[in-house]
Design a protein around this motif. Sequence first.
Motif, PDB file in Angstrom:
ATOM      1  N   SER A  81      16.335 -32.071  -1.215  1.00  0.00           N
ATOM      2  CA  SER A  81      16.946 -33.385  -1.449  1.00  0.00           C
ATOM      3  C   SER A  81      16.890 -33.748  -2.922  1.00  0.00           C
ATOM      4  CB  SER A  81      16.164 -34.470  -0.695  1.00  0.00           C
ATOM      5  OG  SER A  81      16.216 -34.289   0.678  1.00  0.00           O
ATOM      6  N   HIS A  82      17.903 -34.452  -3.372  1.00  0.00           N
ATOM      7  CA  HIS A  82      17.856 -35.086  -4.684  1.00  0.00           C
ATOM      8  C   HIS A  82      18.397 -36.499  -4.551  1.00  0.00           C
ATOM      9  CE1 HIS A  82      16.811 -31.310  -6.551  1.00  0.00           C
ATOM     10  NE2 HIS A  82      17.854 -30.725  -5.987  1.00  0.00           N
ATOM     11  N   CYS A  86      16.634 -38.208 -10.912  1.00  0.00           N
ATOM     12  CA  CYS A  86      16.337 -37.925  -9.511  1.00  0.00           C
ATOM     13  C   CYS A  86      14.949 -38.470  -9.249  1.00  0.00           C
ATOM     14  CB  CYS A  86      16.375 -36.416  -9.232  1.00  0.00           C
ATOM     15  SG  CYS A  86      15.675 -36.006  -7.609  1.00  0.00           S
ATOM     16  N   ILE A 111      12.978 -37.964  -6.976  1.00  0.00           N
ATOM     17  CA  ILE A 111      12.023 -36.995  -6.414  1.00  0.00           C
ATOM     18  C   ILE A 111      11.555 -36.013  -7.485  1.00  0.00           C
ATOM     19  CG2 ILE A 111      11.636 -35.364  -4.518  1.00  0.00           C
ATOM     20  CD1 ILE A 111      14.263 -36.549  -3.281  1.00  0.00           C
ATOM     21  N   HIS A 112      12.427 -35.669  -8.439  1.00  0.00           N
ATOM     22  CA  HIS A 112      12.132 -34.550  -9.335  1.00  0.00           C
ATOM     23  C   HIS A 112      12.187 -34.908 -10.818  1.00  0.00           C
ATOM     24  CE1 HIS A 112      13.708 -32.560  -5.563  1.00  0.00           C
ATOM     25  NE2 HIS A 112      12.454 -32.188  -5.630  1.00  0.00           N
ATOM     26  N   MET A 126      14.296 -33.666 -14.132  1.00  0.00           N
ATOM     27  CA  MET A 126      15.617 -33.831 -13.531  1.00  0.00           C
ATOM     28  C   MET A 126      16.121 -35.243 -13.823  1.00  0.00           C
ATOM     29  SD  MET A 126      16.950 -32.695  -9.773  1.00  0.00           S
ATOM     30  CE  MET A 126      18.718 -32.726  -9.405  1.00  0.00           C
TER      31      MET A 126
HETATM   32 CU   LIG Z   1      15.691 -33.871  -7.297  1.00  0.00          CU
END
Ligand SMILES: [Cu+2]
Length: 329
Positions: free
Chosen positions: A232-233, A310, A312-313, A318
């Motif tokens: 996921s992003h 992002c 998450i990252h 990212m």
């Molecule tokens: Cu991501």
Amino acid sequence: MSKRYALTLATAVAVILVPQAVWATAWQALAGAQNFDEAIQVEAFLPNELWIHAGDSITWTFPAGEIHSLTFLKPGQVRPSNGTGCPGTTPDQSSFDGSACVNSGSLIDGRTYTVNFPAAGNYKFVCLVHANMTGAVHVLNQSEALPHSQAFYDEQAHTQQAGLLKDGSIQLGLLKTRAQQNPGSQVNAGSGEIVATGGGTQTVSIYRFTPDPIVVNAGDTVEWTNVDPVTSHTVTFGTRPSGPPQPPSANVTVDSDGARHAVLGSPGSSVHSGFLVAEFQDRIGLAQTDIGVTRFRVTFTIPGTFDYLCQIHDQVGMTGRVIVNAAGH
Ligand SMILES: [Cu+2]
């Protein structure tokens, strides 16, 4: 007493007194790997299949900036989220024999986690963060010969890591070339691949937005697509939502083709795409999954510089930027 005699005596005493457990082997493996700038993340146990003796241990090292867990669920146990754990985490040096789960929790940046295996059996292990990061330990009785040495596993880990990193760098190169050849309003939001070994599956993912930055004109709509098969992003502008990644923000609508869409009228405005990810693989006996939401569009109504990430990252870099010029420039 001569020096030599003393040494011989010491050795003899040691051989007599040291219990058999001393000959248990401490095996080594990796959980995750990455390239120099953390853009390419190997979501894999390296190697992901080992044969050991009952009484041996395996120490996993977590070298990457992306989090992973090393988790042995009980056979047939329903897979929990990483936050829930199995439940929770178990201490370093836990033992696993199939009767109770073992879970390292999220580890990064060179941390290690050791599991002891007191009983023969074939055990699956997983990362609770990455669904296609799995492996197997074959624990044999002490009377059985082991097929491989630590040197073999080190070589296998190195080969698998190099192969996955190379696949990742080829993909990233192709994405950059495509973006250069077709400048427009398309942004790739991650890509990757799943590969299989005899012991399970391994994944490599690109944690980058491509191209970055992207330059468009006021009134244009930029479209982000995540083509990673499993990771996921998000595309998140403005104030970074706190806590775990949230569903799409209230200013996100859904286009008739299912893609999410928002309009940004000032560089300070916030909008959050929610998860962009392919749906889970279908399995016989289960209801088929939806087609998933892999696309997010943002229409930029005024010129300016719009930074995003992002959620998450972003810790592995990212992040991205949209430069919006006045219409007609
Ligand atoms: Cu991501």
